[in-house]
Enzyme design. Structure first.
Site, PDB file in Angstrom:
ATOM      1  CG  HIS A 141      -1.683  -1.271   1.402  1.00  0.00           C
ATOM      2  ND1 HIS A 141      -1.231  -2.273   2.234  1.00  0.00           N
ATOM      3  CD2 HIS A 141      -2.825  -1.731   0.834  1.00  0.00           C
ATOM      4  CE1 HIS A 141      -2.060  -3.307   2.191  1.00  0.00           C
ATOM      5  NE2 HIS A 141      -3.031  -3.008   1.342  1.00  0.00           N
TER       6      HIS A 141
HETATM    7  S1  FES Z   1       1.781  -0.586   3.279  1.00  0.00           S
HETATM    8 FE1  FES Z   1       0.154  -1.921   3.735  1.00  0.00          FE
HETATM    9  S2  FES Z   1       1.179  -3.717   4.373  1.00  0.00           S
HETATM   10 FE2  FES Z   1       2.761  -2.332   3.963  1.00  0.00          FE
END
Ligand code: FES
Length: 194
Positions: A159
């Site tokens: 993410h």
């Molecule tokens: S940014 Fe979501 S698990 Fe690493």
């Protein structure tokens, strides 16, 4: 208290050597002996359960891991496995240490100094659990050629969390820095994690 039998007293015939007191003592002995046996039996029965609750030798071995860092040159990093998780060990160069020490911490959501994330006498080794604190993906950035994100550290592709070169979260959804595990240096280049 028993009285001494008089000569010819038929009431004591057939129980020679056993007075009324003897009877009490015998019952006491039987009771005490039974109780003592019961305790030993209970202890023997409980021990296997207690013993089963202690970690076995192989579990204890996995609880900590010793790593020799003598072959890890400045600028290099390795990944080791500890309790089923990757641990990043980075040998920082003097320039990387200076960058990590001089970073502006204002505005960081989990502001930690470089000194708080390393150990005195061994500050060149940054040791942290390689698990993103957002939802548990494994960030890249330790090995040469891996994406290091916008802050020259680690990047989680799941993410988009960016960690700096001291493992501090700088950008993206991760709430905290990469975790620094418990570790102890056994010598200049031998470290025990856990
Ligand atoms: S940014 Fe979501 S698990 Fe690493």
């Amino acid at each position: 208290m028993a009285t001494a039998p008089e000569a010819g007293d038929k009431s004591v015939e057939g129980v020679v050597g056993h007075t009324a007191d003897d009877g009490v003592h015998r019952r006491d002995f039987i009771y005490v002996a039974t109780a003592a046996f019961g305790s030993v039996g209970a202890a023997a029965a409980i021990w296997p359960f207690v013993d089963q609750m202690n970690p076995s030798a192989d579990v204890l071995a996995l609880a900590s891991v010793e790593v020799n860092l003598s072959q890890v040159a400045p600028g290099q990093g390795i990944k080791v496995s500890w309790r089923g998780k990757p641990v990043f060990i980075q040998h920082l160069t003097p320039e990387q240490m200076a960058e990590a020490q001089n970073a502006d911490l204002s505005g960081l959501r989990d502001a930690q100094t470089f000194e708080e994330r390393t150990q005195e006498g061994h500050r060149q080794y940054l040791i942290q659990v390689g698990v993103c604190t957002h939802l548990g993906c494994i960030p890249s950035g330790t090995a040469a050629g891996e994406v290091k994100g916008d802050f020259n550290g680690w990047f989680c592709p799941c993410h988009g969390s960016h960690y700096d070169n001291a493992g501090r979260i700088r950008k993206g959804p991760a709430p905290t820095n990469l975790e620094v595990p418990e570790y102890t240096f056994l010598s200049d280049t031998n470290v025990r994690i856990g």
